[in-house]
Design a protein around this motif. Structure first.
Motif, short mmCIF file in Angstrom:
data_model
loop_
_atom_site.label_atom_id
_atom_site.label_comp_id
_atom_site.label_asym_id
_atom_site.label_seq_id
_atom_site.Cartn_x
_atom_site.Cartn_y
_atom_site.Cartn_z
N LEU A 30 -20.60 -2.55 1.61
CA LEU A 30 -19.82 -1.29 0.96
C LEU A 30 -19.71 -1.64 -0.90
CD1 LEU A 30 -17.66 0.34 3.04
CD2 LEU A 30 -19.61 1.40 1.87
N TYR A 41 -16.36 6.30 5.06
CA TYR A 41 -16.16 4.49 4.99
C TYR A 41 -15.27 4.20 6.41
CZ TYR A 41 -17.94 5.42 0.17
OH TYR A 41 -18.56 5.96 -1.37
N LEU A 73 -25.21 4.16 -2.45
CA LEU A 73 -24.54 3.02 -2.18
C LEU A 73 -25.03 1.70 -2.21
CD1 LEU A 73 -22.75 4.34 1.18
CD2 LEU A 73 -21.75 4.00 -1.25
#
Length: 476
Positions: free
Chosen positions: A326, A348, A402
């Motif tokens: 991430l 997440y 992302l």
């Protein structure tokens, strides 16, 4: 001898059975579930290597009377030692993102965030809040969430932040969703104080009184934002099921779809595939449309109202990546409908519940949510869309939003048909009309579950408790 049939073995039906079971007034409870498992949308996959993935709700909020009530139940079931809390100071609570104009934007938090102009917004949020106090109170008995926020806080906040929030919570369209039913606290704040800001600061009227037990007290002291369980949220319905089995007072039936219910001298006849059961009272935790198809023609006004409650279908794609991939840390990001109608958001999971990661080596768990009120428009009929297509869309979003170029090491796709009821304008009137019909006709029937009084796990559990208390209080 009083027999109560509970229709539907999701968390609502299990909760109602649990509260019935704890009362000496009830002799016998029959719980009927059409599928092969109890728990409904509370569904966790536990892999042999220790990883846990949620296909429905992943965290439960402890706030309010409903949140305290759920924690009291968790305490009573002996699950307190299994709780995984996430505090308000945790990075997942403080960092929430929006994906707007092809970029991730962290939502403003704290005083400094309110004072500055923070993209994607064009002015400081404090300006919207300050001017809100001067806005006149609405005169309608209901309005859309989008209309309310536009009127009180400005169209930009409604179009971006509130649109995204409604997609994340209800998988729904804020221009159609009812403020009064989806966000009753905001509706009451304006009605009582004439201002959203003043109502939230000064209080907007009484709420149910639920004394906090030890676990709920701990959640207040430690300032929890949400919590889960070590083996996933499905541990909650599993523990209730075990409690009911051990009580000896509840008959639990899986793969027992209710075909039809008809009035009898003492209450109801419940017609199943392989026989008929008698009940003095029915508590229905079925989705509104499912209940409508079982009722006798004498209940036509009720049937019509039940059929008017729409639902949204959501595709949930669980992804696992090797390593920490991430670019940001936080709860996840939501996507406004103006950016991508089909993609609701990305959660997440490994940030806020790292305990659910597999223990050997760093991994990243994500959940991509898609469809909702836009499912049919974007993907077509739920029966025809392929899991391969949904997986490709999910991994493409993770790559695009992302910057993750690697492929997931594990994935699972689930399409939850009609999983979230949509509380459209005047929903409160529909619900009141149904319950009024039941009262006027002295029907031994209670309506609980997410179709009526709130879609969160704690709302549904509390609806089960409320119905049982009303039933027992009536001396049925």
């Amino acid at each position: 001898m009083k027999t109560i049939a509970v229709l539907g073995g999701g968390i609502g039906g299990l909760a109602a059975s649990y509260y019935l079971c704890r009362s000496s007034q009830v002799t016998k409870v029959i719980l009927l579930e059409s599928s092969s498992r109890f728990g409904g949308w509370l569904w966790s996959t536990r892999r042999s290597d220790g990883a846990v993935f949620e296909h429905g709700p992943r965290g439960i909020r402890p706030a309010g009377a409903q949140g305290r009530n759920t924690l009291n139940m968790v305490d009573d079931l002996g699950l307190a030692g299994e709780v995984l809390p996430v505090t308000n100071s945790h990075v997942a609570s403080k960092n929430r993102y929006l994906y707007v104009n092809g970029q991730l934007h962290r939502l403003p938090s704290g005083i400094s965030g309110l004072l500055r102009t923070v993209p994607p917004f064009s002015r400081p949020l404090l300006m919207s809040i300050a001017s809100e106090i001067l806005v006149k109170k609405g005169t309608e008995d209901d309005e859309s969430v989008h209309s309310f926020v536009s009127r009180r806080l400005g169209k930009e906040l409604a179009d971006i932040a509130v649109d995204s929030l409604c997609r994340g919570v209800f998988a729904g369209d804020c221009k159609k969703l009812s403020l009064r039913s989806c966000f009753p606290v905001l509706y009451k704040a304006e009605q009582r104080r004439g201002s959203l800001t003043l109502g939230l600061l000064l209080g907007s009227g009484p709420s149910p009184v639920i004394s906090p037990g030890p676990l709920a007290q701990r959640s207040i002291k430690e300032s929890w934002a949400q919590w889960s369980l070590r083996r996933g949220v499905e541990s909650l319905p599993e523990s209730i099921t075990e409690y009911l089995q051990q009580s000896g007072r509840v008959q639990l039936h899986k793969e027992a779809a209710v075909k039809h219910i008809s009035p009898s001298a003492s209450g109801w006849k419940v017609h199943l595939e392989d026989g008929v059961m008698s009940a003095d009272h029915i508590i229905s935790a079925l989705p509104a449309k499912a209940l409508s198809s079982t009722l006798p023609s004498s209940c036509q006004p009720l049937i019509q109202e039940l059929q008017n409650i729409s639902t949204a279908t959501v595709a949930v794609v669980n992804l696992e990546y090797d390593g920490s991939i991430l670019p940001v840390t936080g709860f996840g990001h939501l996507v406004p409908s103006s950016e991508d109608q089909g993609l609701l958001g990305v959660v997440y999971d490994s940030v806020f519940f790292p305990q659910h990661n597999r223990p050997n080596g760093p991994t990243t768990r994500l959940t991509v949510m898609m469809g909702g009120a836009w499912f049919q428009e974007v993907f077509g009929a739920p029966e025809t869309v392929t899991k391969e297509h949904l997986l490709a869309k999910a991994t493409e979003a993770v790559c695009c939003h992302l910057g993750v170029t690697s492929s997931p090491s594990w994935s699972q796709v689930a399409v939850h048909q009609d999983c979230i009821p949509q509380y459209y304008l005047k929903h409160f009137q529909r619900v009141e009309s149904m319950r009024s019909f039941i009262r006027k006709n002295n029907l031994p029937l209670s309506l609980i579950g997410s179709s009526y009084d709130g879609v969160s796990v704690s709302d549904v559990i509390f609806s089960g408790r409320t119905a049982v208390e009303e039933l027992l209080g009536s001396g049925f």
